[in-house]
Design a protein around this motif. Structure first.
Motif, PDB file in Angstrom:
ATOM      1  N   THR A   3       0.855  -1.184   0.000  1.00 60.97           N
ATOM      2  CA  THR A   3       0.000   0.000   0.000  1.00 60.97           C
ATOM      3  C   THR A   3       0.885   1.226   0.000  1.00 60.97           C
ATOM      4  O   THR A   3       1.844   1.305   0.769  1.00 60.97           O
ATOM      5  CB  THR A   3      -0.934   0.013   1.232  1.00 60.97           C
ATOM      6  OG1 THR A   3      -1.766  -1.146   1.184  1.00 60.97           O
ATOM      7  CG2 THR A   3      -1.798   1.255   1.247  1.00 60.97           C
ATOM      8  N   TYR A  53      -4.125   6.926  -2.005  1.00 67.36           N
ATOM      9  CA  TYR A  53      -4.003   5.627  -1.362  1.00 67.36           C
ATOM     10  C   TYR A  53      -4.100   4.603  -2.476  1.00 67.36           C
ATOM     11  O   TYR A  53      -5.139   4.511  -3.148  1.00 67.36           O
ATOM     12  CB  TYR A  53      -5.151   5.473  -0.358  1.00 67.36           C
ATOM     13  CG  TYR A  53      -5.162   4.185   0.423  1.00 67.36           C
ATOM     14  CD1 TYR A  53      -4.606   4.130   1.692  1.00 67.36           C
ATOM     15  CD2 TYR A  53      -5.752   3.032  -0.092  1.00 67.36           C
ATOM     16  CE1 TYR A  53      -4.630   2.942   2.427  1.00 67.36           C
ATOM     17  CE2 TYR A  53      -5.775   1.851   0.628  1.00 67.36           C
ATOM     18  CZ  TYR A  53      -5.211   1.819   1.886  1.00 67.36           C
ATOM     19  OH  TYR A  53      -5.235   0.652   2.613  1.00 67.36           O
ATOM     20  N   GLN A  55      -2.925   0.530  -3.917  1.00 68.53           N
ATOM     21  CA  GLN A  55      -2.429  -0.786  -3.569  1.00 68.53           C
ATOM     22  C   GLN A  55      -1.830  -1.421  -4.813  1.00 68.53           C
ATOM     23  O   GLN A  55      -2.371  -1.290  -5.923  1.00 68.53           O
ATOM     24  CB  GLN A  55      -3.545  -1.666  -3.008  1.00 68.53           C
ATOM     25  CG  GLN A  55      -4.027  -1.152  -1.661  1.00 68.53           C
ATOM     26  CD  GLN A  55      -5.121  -1.999  -1.059  1.00 68.53           C
ATOM     27  OE1 GLN A  55      -5.891  -2.631  -1.758  1.00 68.53           O
ATOM     28  NE2 GLN A  55      -5.191  -2.002   0.263  1.00 68.53           N
ATOM     29  N   ASP A  92       2.824  -2.163   4.729  1.00 64.42           N
ATOM     30  CA  ASP A  92       2.246  -3.497   4.621  1.00 64.42           C
ATOM     31  C   ASP A  92       0.985  -3.547   5.465  1.00 64.42           C
ATOM     32  O   ASP A  92       0.929  -2.986   6.564  1.00 64.42           O
ATOM     33  CB  ASP A  92       3.223  -4.553   5.142  1.00 64.42           C
ATOM     34  CG  ASP A  92       4.469  -4.667   4.283  1.00 64.42           C
ATOM     35  OD1 ASP A  92       4.349  -4.623   3.054  1.00 64.42           O
ATOM     36  OD2 ASP A  92       5.565  -4.784   4.871  1.00 64.42           O
ATOM     37  N   THR A  93      -0.024  -4.226   4.983  1.00 65.76           N
ATOM     38  CA  THR A  93      -1.251  -4.430   5.745  1.00 65.76           C
ATOM     39  C   THR A  93      -1.024  -5.543   6.753  1.00 65.76           C
ATOM     40  O   THR A  93      -0.613  -6.645   6.401  1.00 65.76           O
ATOM     41  CB  THR A  93      -2.418  -4.817   4.809  1.00 65.76           C
ATOM     42  OG1 THR A  93      -2.605  -3.772   3.856  1.00 65.76           O
ATOM     43  CG2 THR A  93      -3.703  -5.014   5.602  1.00 65.76           C
ATOM     44  N   LEU A  94      -1.272  -5.232   8.021  1.00 63.52           N
ATOM     45  CA  LEU A  94      -1.124  -6.221   9.074  1.00 63.52           C
ATOM     46  C   LEU A  94      -2.447  -6.867   9.439  1.00 63.52           C
ATOM     47  O   LEU A  94      -2.515  -8.050   9.760  1.00 63.52           O
ATOM     48  CB  LEU A  94      -0.484  -5.593  10.312  1.00 63.52           C
ATOM     49  CG  LEU A  94       0.922  -5.042  10.115  1.00 63.52           C
ATOM     50  CD1 LEU A  94       1.451  -4.456  11.427  1.00 63.52           C
ATOM     51  CD2 LEU A  94       1.871  -6.091   9.582  1.00 63.52           C
ATOM     52  N   HIS A  95      -3.513  -6.066   9.430  1.00 62.27           N
ATOM     53  CA  HIS A  95      -4.838  -6.576   9.791  1.00 62.27           C
ATOM     54  C   HIS A  95      -5.883  -5.870   8.961  1.00 62.27           C
ATOM     55  O   HIS A  95      -5.772  -4.670   8.703  1.00 62.27           O
ATOM     56  CB  HIS A  95      -5.173  -6.328  11.271  1.00 62.27           C
ATOM     57  CG  HIS A  95      -4.250  -7.008  12.226  1.00 62.27           C
ATOM     58  ND1 HIS A  95      -4.383  -8.337  12.529  1.00 62.27           N
ATOM     59  CD2 HIS A  95      -3.185  -6.557  12.913  1.00 62.27           C
ATOM     60  CE1 HIS A  95      -3.440  -8.667  13.396  1.00 62.27           C
ATOM     61  NE2 HIS A  95      -2.695  -7.604  13.633  1.00 62.27           N
ATOM     62  N   THR A  96      -6.907  -6.598   8.585  1.00 63.39           N
ATOM     63  CA  THR A  96      -8.081  -6.033   7.943  1.00 63.39           C
ATOM     64  C   THR A  96      -9.294  -6.547   8.704  1.00 63.39           C
ATOM     65  O   THR A  96      -9.435  -7.763   8.917  1.00 63.39           O
ATOM     66  CB  THR A  96      -8.185  -6.463   6.466  1.00 63.39           C
ATOM     67  OG1 THR A  96      -7.023  -6.004   5.787  1.00 63.39           O
ATOM     68  CG2 THR A  96      -9.430  -5.872   5.814  1.00 63.39           C
ATOM     69  N   THR A  98     -13.338  -6.636   8.703  1.00 61.93           N
ATOM     70  CA  THR A  98     -14.534  -6.402   7.897  1.00 61.93           C
ATOM     71  C   THR A  98     -15.747  -6.976   8.625  1.00 61.93           C
ATOM     72  O   THR A  98     -15.602  -7.857   9.490  1.00 61.93           O
ATOM     73  CB  THR A  98     -14.405  -7.059   6.510  1.00 61.93           C
ATOM     74  OG1 THR A  98     -14.190  -8.456   6.690  1.00 61.93           O
ATOM     75  CG2 THR A  98     -13.259  -6.455   5.727  1.00 61.93           C
TER      76      THR A  98
END
Length: 99
Positions: A3, A53, A55, A92-96, A98
């Protein structure tokens, strides 16, 4: 996945020109190989501050974009409108979370 967040602060007289230009290039950026997501945000308190933003499938995809003629054209048009140097983060995405 990578990202990329870019903060841009524009001269107040240049915000509309930036928005018009972004509208003409956003689909090209989004369609660039490896780009999976693109959004533009505007600060609620300062209407001259924007964030992109995006990705990317891999860091190499972002690097390929940054070396492309598309990026060179985007940057050549956008950079002179800044009131200060852009800031960028690759994260880096660590948690999403939803629903």
């Amino acid at each position: 996945m990578l990202t990329r967040i870019v903060k841009m602060e524009f001269q107040s007289s240049e915000t509309e020109a930036f928005l018009q230009h972004f509208d003409t290039i956003k689909e090209k950026i989004r369609a660039f190989p490896g780009c999976t997501f693109l959004q533009l945000y505007r600060d609620q308190n300062d209407p001259t501050i924007f964030f992109t933003y995006s990705q990317w499938e891999a860091p190499s995809d972002l690097e390929t974009y940054r070396k492309s003629e598309l990026f060179k054209g985007v940057w050549a048009t956008t950079k002179p409108k800044f009131r200060s140097k852009a800031q960028a983060w690759s994260v880096d995405t660590l948690h999403t979370v939803t629903p």
